[in-house]
Design an enzyme around this catalytic site. Structure first.
Site, PDB file in Angstrom:
ATOM      1  N   CYS A  19      -2.011   9.270   2.934  1.00  9.44           N
ATOM      2  CA  CYS A  19      -1.841   8.787   1.573  1.00  9.44           C
ATOM      3  C   CYS A  19      -3.036   9.207   0.729  1.00  9.44           C
ATOM      4  CB  CYS A  19      -1.691   7.279   1.574  1.00  9.44           C
ATOM      5  SG  CYS A  19      -3.003   6.476   2.481  1.00  9.44           S
ATOM      6  N   GLU A  62       0.882  -1.177   0.000  1.00  4.46           N
ATOM      7  CA  GLU A  62       0.000   0.000   0.000  1.00  4.46           C
ATOM      8  C   GLU A  62       0.909   1.214   0.000  1.00  4.46           C
ATOM      9  OE1 GLU A  62      -3.220  -0.062  -0.240  1.00  4.46           O
ATOM     10  OE2 GLU A  62      -3.445  -2.218  -0.006  1.00  4.46           O
TER      11      GLU A  62
HETATM   12  P1  NAP Z   1       8.456   4.893   4.394  1.00  2.00           P
HETATM   13  O1  NAP Z   1       9.566   5.845   4.568  1.00  2.00           O
HETATM   14  O2  NAP Z   1       8.376   4.134   3.133  1.00  2.00           O
HETATM   15  O3  NAP Z   1       8.533   3.897   5.643  1.00  2.00           O
HETATM   16  C1  NAP Z   1       7.568   2.892   5.848  1.00  2.00           C
HETATM   17  C2  NAP Z   1       8.178   1.775   6.656  1.00  2.00           C
HETATM   18  O4  NAP Z   1       9.179   1.112   5.875  1.00  2.00           O
HETATM   19  C3  NAP Z   1       8.871   2.235   7.929  1.00  2.00           C
HETATM   20  O5  NAP Z   1       8.571   1.320   8.957  1.00  2.00           O
HETATM   21  C4  NAP Z   1      10.334   2.198   7.534  1.00  2.00           C
HETATM   22  O6  NAP Z   1      11.187   2.025   8.628  1.00  2.00           O
HETATM   23  C5  NAP Z   1      10.354   0.969   6.637  1.00  2.00           C
HETATM   24  N1  NAP Z   1      11.510   0.867   5.731  1.00  2.00           N
HETATM   25  C6  NAP Z   1      12.330   1.863   5.284  1.00  2.00           C
HETATM   26  N2  NAP Z   1      13.274   1.359   4.483  1.00  2.00           N
HETATM   27  C7  NAP Z   1      13.078   0.015   4.403  1.00  2.00           C
HETATM   28  C8  NAP Z   1      13.729  -1.063   3.727  1.00  2.00           C
HETATM   29  N3  NAP Z   1      14.793  -0.874   2.935  1.00  2.00           N
HETATM   30  N4  NAP Z   1      13.252  -2.316   3.894  1.00  2.00           N
HETATM   31  C9  NAP Z   1      12.175  -2.537   4.667  1.00  2.00           C
HETATM   32  N5  NAP Z   1      11.522  -1.561   5.344  1.00  2.00           N
HETATM   33  C10 NAP Z   1      11.954  -0.296   5.213  1.00  2.00           C
HETATM   34  O7  NAP Z   1       7.041   5.616   4.576  1.00  2.00           O
HETATM   35  P2  NAP Z   1       6.588   6.610   5.739  1.00  2.00           P
HETATM   36  O8  NAP Z   1       7.295   7.906   5.561  1.00  2.00           O
HETATM   37  O9  NAP Z   1       6.651   5.941   7.064  1.00  2.00           O
HETATM   38  O10 NAP Z   1       5.039   6.792   5.392  1.00  2.00           O
HETATM   39  C11 NAP Z   1       4.552   7.699   4.470  1.00  2.00           C
HETATM   40  C12 NAP Z   1       4.250   7.029   3.143  1.00  2.00           C
HETATM   41  O11 NAP Z   1       3.314   5.982   3.348  1.00  2.00           O
HETATM   42  C13 NAP Z   1       3.605   7.954   2.139  1.00  2.00           C
HETATM   43  O12 NAP Z   1       4.158   7.716   0.871  1.00  2.00           O
HETATM   44  C14 NAP Z   1       2.142   7.549   2.187  1.00  2.00           C
HETATM   45  O13 NAP Z   1       1.413   7.858   1.023  1.00  2.00           O
HETATM   46  C15 NAP Z   1       2.252   6.081   2.414  1.00  2.00           C
HETATM   47  N6  NAP Z   1       1.022   5.520   2.987  1.00  2.00           N
HETATM   48  C16 NAP Z   1       0.224   4.738   2.203  1.00  2.00           C
HETATM   49  C17 NAP Z   1      -0.963   4.229   2.709  1.00  2.00           C
HETATM   50  C18 NAP Z   1      -1.866   3.370   1.877  1.00  2.00           C
HETATM   51  O14 NAP Z   1      -2.756   2.752   2.435  1.00  2.00           O
HETATM   52  N7  NAP Z   1      -1.682   3.302   0.574  1.00  2.00           N
HETATM   53  C19 NAP Z   1      -1.312   4.515   4.027  1.00  2.00           C
HETATM   54  C20 NAP Z   1      -0.472   5.293   4.809  1.00  2.00           C
HETATM   55  C21 NAP Z   1       0.699   5.784   4.279  1.00  2.00           C
HETATM   56  P3  NAP Z   1      11.892   3.309   9.326  1.00  2.00           P
HETATM   57  O15 NAP Z   1      10.817   4.033  10.054  1.00  2.00           O
HETATM   58  O16 NAP Z   1      12.886   2.707  10.235  1.00  2.00           O
HETATM   59  O17 NAP Z   1      12.500   4.100   8.222  1.00  2.00           O
END
Ligand code: NAP
Ligand code: MG
Length: 523
Positions: A325, A291
């Protein structure tokens, strides 16, 4: 089977009632007294395990304040959690579906009792105002209630339909996949974190849950509720850590059976790639549920009720500072009503108050320094890409508090292919795009690689029907805001680069975490 009433979403709290505001303030006091500064270790095989290094969670609205800390899992911890979860799976998969569902229902009951505490903790940890925190905790409870009931339809042999064949018994069984990793974002650190672990768990899988670094406390609070509700050791391994190290290790691992991820497009696509590469000794093709982000547009045409449209725009754009999102980041207005809509939008958004989540401000600080810097970068190019009609500054402080404060910003006459119109900013920065007419507006709406939410404000039936067919998004809203999907009411998930369209909170979501087996017995 469970003997319970049908699913009903949680009602939202009415904060126009002074007693509800007082109750929230009391919860803030309680959380400040009892949870602030708390440390959450990992939980592996039912044991609380700590690490030398810790992760610190800050209050984004006052960065001088440490909200608390969590353990920082190492690769060895991740390995132990994975092996332990496979052991737990041997028993957990044999539980009756309704017995597993009861644990979710019990957790829902506990969370209902601690509803305002969870809200207050999020106000402090990620800067949610009262209503934003309330709808999120309601969503978390809804996920538990809804998935507990959904699980029933996968219970027992022959729960899915097959056709009768003379002389044989035929049936489809739904079986859990095994051990998976759940990686969640900071922006819905209660609901998404919980929904993404409860769904696979209720149908018999074991899960290693890695919360986002910026929201480790609320994740620890929620994980504790699942343990209190009676989850056996090892079924849920709580593994706070850094995505780039333990996240990467687990998504790559040969013994990871499935991955459920909500977060950015960049990280999601990277996970998709590493998960596709088969590791030595790997026996399966990993199942990946993603997602991802959005660049969500709402169209306003000349037939729309402009007051409805302007309200929808303000709510969709600036709720939780645009850090959803589903947030409306592009307002697409047909030329005939462009000035009226934009003037109204700027006027209404101009009344939003900046402050902390605890003060129940409309616009609070964005989550962290990286996000703040990224948004500032977009504010810098805004005057070249359009006309800044409101805001445009990132003061980094408010009422004497240092924090990641960014003004509610509206940029008018942004070109459809500008960076502001194409890239996910994830903050309170909105691009308004002028369309020639309805057909042009729909083309603009679809001119993005994302496809999460979208909206149309119009009174023209033909146009609404056309949008129903052709607007390329997973969640489409007419004549209302484009955020705020309710579990069971608006199953949620995006098209295109916004994800694998898994539809969280939908009737078939649990099927993402099961495999089917057809069994035939010849009489
Ligand atoms: P993110 O930077 O992609 O991080 C999401 C998760 O992934 C965090 O727990 C992060 O850990 C982890 N992560 C980072 N690098 C990784 C890797 N190489 N391998 C595995 N896991 C890794 O996203 P965010 O800033 O937390 O959230 C915002 C984003 O989420 C936006 O783009 C938003 O649109 C999207 N979102 C989508 C939905 C949906 O339902 N479509 C809902 C909510 C949010 P760390 O915290 O340790 O970096
Ligand atoms: Mg924080």
């Amino acid at each position: 089977m469970l003997k319970i009433q049908d699913y009903r979403p949680q009602p939202f709290i009415d904060f126009t009632q002074p007693e509800n505001v007082q109750a929230y303030e009391a919860a803030l006091k309680k959380v400040r007294a009892e949870l602030l500064g708390k440390h959450y270790p990992m939980v592996i095989d039912g044991e609380r395990v700590d690490t030398e290094e810790k992760l610190t969670s800050l209050n984004p609205c006052d960065t001088s304040e440490v909200v608390g800390t969590t353990a920082r899992a190492t690769i060895q911890d991740a390995e132990r959690a994975l092996q332990g979860a496979w052991k737990a799976f041997e028993t957990w998969k044999t539980w009756e579906m309704d017995a597993r569902a009861r644990i979710l229902l019990k957790a829902a009951a506990i969370l209902k009792r601690r509803h305002l505490e969870a809200c207050a903790l999020m106000s402090i940890e990620v800067g949610k105002n009262y209503a934003e925190a309330d709808v999120e905790v309601a969503e978390a409870i809804d996920f538990l209630e809804y998935y507990a009931r959904s699980a029933m339809k996968y219970s027992g042999f022959g729960s899915s339909e097959t056709t009768w064949f003379e002389g044989e018994e035929n049936g489809l069984m739904s079986l859990p996949l095994g051990v998976g990793v759940s990686i969640s974002p900071w922006n819905f650190p209660c609901a998404i974190f919980l929904g993404m672990l409860a769904a696979p768990i209720v149908v018999g899988n074991c899960v290693i849950a890695k919360p986002a670094e910026d929201a480790g406390l609320i994740a620890g609070f929620i994980a504790d509720i699942m343990y209190e509700a009676g989850l056996p050791a090892g079924v849920l391994q709580f593994l706070p850590g850094v995505g780039k190290d333990v996240g990467e290790y687990l998504t790559t691992h040969a013994r990871t059976r499935f991955i459920t991820f909500t977060g950015s497009r960049a990280v999601g696509l990277h996970i998709n790639e590493v998960a596709a590469r088969v590791q030595p000794g790997q026996k399966w093709i990993k199942k990946v549920v993603l997602e991802l982000g959005g660049k969500d547009g709402m169209i306003v045409d000349e037939t729309a009720d402009l007051d409805v449209a302007i309200t929808a725009a303000v709510q969709g754009a600036f709720g939780f500072n645009g850090q959803k999102c589903s947030a409306m980041s592009r307002l697409i207005v047909v030329d005939a009503v462009y000035d009226d809509v934009v003037n109204g939008f700027v006027e209404r958004a101009g009344k939003l108050k900046m402050g902390t989540g605890e003060e129940n401000a409309n616009v609070t600080a964005v989550v962290n320094g990286m996000s703040f810097d990224k948004i500032k970068g977009y504010l810098e190019i805004a005057p070249q890409e359009g006309k800044v009609l409101l805001g445009g500054e990132a003061p980094g402080e408010c009422n004497g508090k240092q924090g990641y404060y960014v003004q509610a910003t509206i940029v008018g006459d942004v070109k459809r292919d500008a960076r502001l119109a194409q890239e996910e900013i994830f903050g309170p920065v909105i691009s308004v795009i002028r369309a020639k007419d309805w057909a042009d507006a729909l083309a603009i709406a679809n001119s993005t690689e994302y496809g999460l939410t979208g909206g149309v404000c119009s009174r023209d039936r033909d146009r609404l029907e056309q949008a129903r067919r052709e607007f390329e998004v997973g969640n489409l809203y007419f004549n209302r805001k484009i955020t705020g999907a309710i579990v069971g009411v608006q199953p949620f998930g995006g098209y295109n680069m916004s994800g694998t369209d898994s539809k969280a909170g939908g009737p078939d979501y649990l099927a993402n975490f099961m495999q089917l087996k057809t069994v035939t017995e010849r009489w």
